[in-house]
Design a protein around this motif. Structure first.
Motif, PDB file in Angstrom:
ATOM      1  N   ILE A 128       0.832  -1.205   0.000  1.00 57.32           N
ATOM      2  CA  ILE A 128       0.000   0.000   0.000  1.00 57.32           C
ATOM      3  C   ILE A 128       0.869   1.258   0.000  1.00 57.32           C
ATOM      4  CG2 ILE A 128      -0.269   0.158   2.532  1.00 57.32           C
ATOM      5  CD1 ILE A 128      -3.168   1.003   2.058  1.00 57.32           C
ATOM      6  N   LYS A 230      -4.550   2.548   5.303  1.00 57.30           N
ATOM      7  CA  LYS A 230      -5.757   2.455   4.475  1.00 57.30           C
ATOM      8  C   LYS A 230      -6.466   3.802   4.437  1.00 57.30           C
ATOM      9  CE  LYS A 230      -6.475  -2.470   5.415  1.00 57.30           C
ATOM     10  NZ  LYS A 230      -7.368  -3.498   6.010  1.00 57.30           N
ATOM     11  N   ARG A 233      -4.526   6.125   2.110  1.00 58.42           N
ATOM     12  CA  ARG A 233      -4.774   5.821   0.697  1.00 58.42           C
ATOM     13  C   ARG A 233      -6.082   6.459   0.232  1.00 58.42           C
ATOM     14  NH1 ARG A 233      -6.020  -0.179  -0.368  1.00 58.42           N
ATOM     15  NH2 ARG A 233      -8.017   0.593   0.414  1.00 58.42           N
TER      16      ARG A 233
END
Length: 368
Positions: A128, A230, A233
């Protein structure tokens, strides 16, 4: 005398095996070990000159001889190249300067962060991070700041000690002004300045109202758990926020910054501040009770590696003044602060006091 030379022979033998370093000073064998220094002589043992973290026990603001030669002749007020790192090394010989401020696409080569999960490293988050970095594209401060031969940085804390000090113009004079989490600037410029180079935060600490962001500052992300990446992102790609279970409070749904204005703070600074500088419990490299440094100390650690001179303002909680303001921007009193599960404020303050006492950093508000 036989005893002394016999000891010296044993010590030298251990040195040849890579166990320690020895120097002979005025008829004594001095053994330098990672955590302590012992002086052996006939019937005499002298204690360490370093504390258990590796800092000199006797600290003062005087320049070591080698630094007097380097910095003593500079004109007053001139930026001193490499000063913070040189002073830090003088009181903490284990200090190694190279440590990039932000992650770039070579982050997998940074060995010290690849063996730890967040917040102390990037383990399990490599994919990621690759995706995010490919989109943000920029990994420095700015072409202008990165080109400076000498950078003066100030870390602006959120403490009530900043109130009514009229330090705004002095703070604005620094090349790099670092702010933390959602501490406001508008309306407090006289005391805290109006300039923001970068604002370091994590999901729960980020400004939630887009209109409260400065017009031109870097959004610098610091991760404390895998879920945080997360969230980042989604902020980078301007996606609708989802999967918020696991945050301990509400988080921002939108960050008004272009991807190229976003950075990922090198988690090595959290690791180094916690385990090397403050001496918090390792806890098998996992976040646990009392082993997370505050973001302010993480920012100072970052600055020691990347700035030539380092100042702080708005740091320090004085629990002896319960009616004093906790933060410069609200009426909450000092008495409201509770013992933190994640931080060890007393040990952290002990570390920061070492830096101030040795004049590694300058405390503009004298709160530390």
């Amino acid at each position: 005398m036989f005893f002394f030379y016999h000891c010296l022979a044993i010590i030298k033998s251990s040195v040849s095996e890579g166990h320690s370093e020895v120097e002979k000073v005025e008829g004594e064998a001095r053994v330098l070990k990672p955590e302590m220094e012992t002086v052996l002589s006939v019937g005499r043992v002298v204690g360490s000159v370093y504390d258990k973290q590796g800092f000199l026990l006797k600290l003062d603001g005087k320049l070591p001889t080698e630094l007097i030669y380097k910095y003593g002749n500079l004109s007053e007020g001139a930026c001193k190249p490499g000063y913070a790192a040189a002073k830090m090394t003088a009181i903490y010989p284990k200090f190694v300067k190279p440590a990039p401020m932000f992650l770039d696409q070579n982050f997998k080569k940074l060995g010290k962060i690849n063996n730890y999960l967040p917040p102390f490293g990037v383990k399990t988050q490599e994919r990621i991070i690759d995706v995010i970095l490919a989109t943000t594209k920029n990994y420095g401060l700015s072409p202008y700041l990165d080109s400076l031969s000498c950078k003066r940085c100030v870390i602006v804390g959120n403490g009530g000690v900043l109130a009514n000090k009229s330090l705004g113009s002095r703070i604005n004079d620094y090349d790099v002004v670092v702010r933390l989490n959602e501490a406001p600037v508008s309306g407090f410029e006289k005391d805290v300045g109006s300039k923001t180079t970068l604002r370091i935060t994590y999901p729960e600490g980020a400004i939630q109202k887009p209109e409260h962001y400065e017009k031109d500052s870097l959004f610098v992300f610091s991760a404390f758990k895998p879920l945080d990446f997360k969230w980042l992102r989604q902020m980078v790609f301007k996606e609708k926020l989802h999967g918020t279970e696991g945050f301990w409070k509400s988080v921002a749904h939108y960050v008004p910054r272009k991807p190229e204005e976003m950075r990922i703070l090198n988690p090595y600074f959290i690791q180094e501040a916690a385990f090397q500088f403050i001496g918090l419990p390792l806890n098998n490299g996992l976040m646990g009770k009392g082993n997370i440094p505050t973001l302010g100390t993480v920012a100072i650690t970052m600055a020691l590696h990347n700035c030539d001179e380092v100042a702080v303002a708005g740091f320090g909680y004085d629990m002896n003044t319960p009616h004093a303001p906790l933060h410069y921007y609200e009426a909450v009193k000092m008495s409201a602060i509770k013992e933190s599960w994640t931080h060890n404020i007393s040990k952290e303050k002990e570390f920061l006091r070492k830096l101030v006492r040795a004049k590694v950093i300058t405390d503009l508000t004298s709160g530390i």
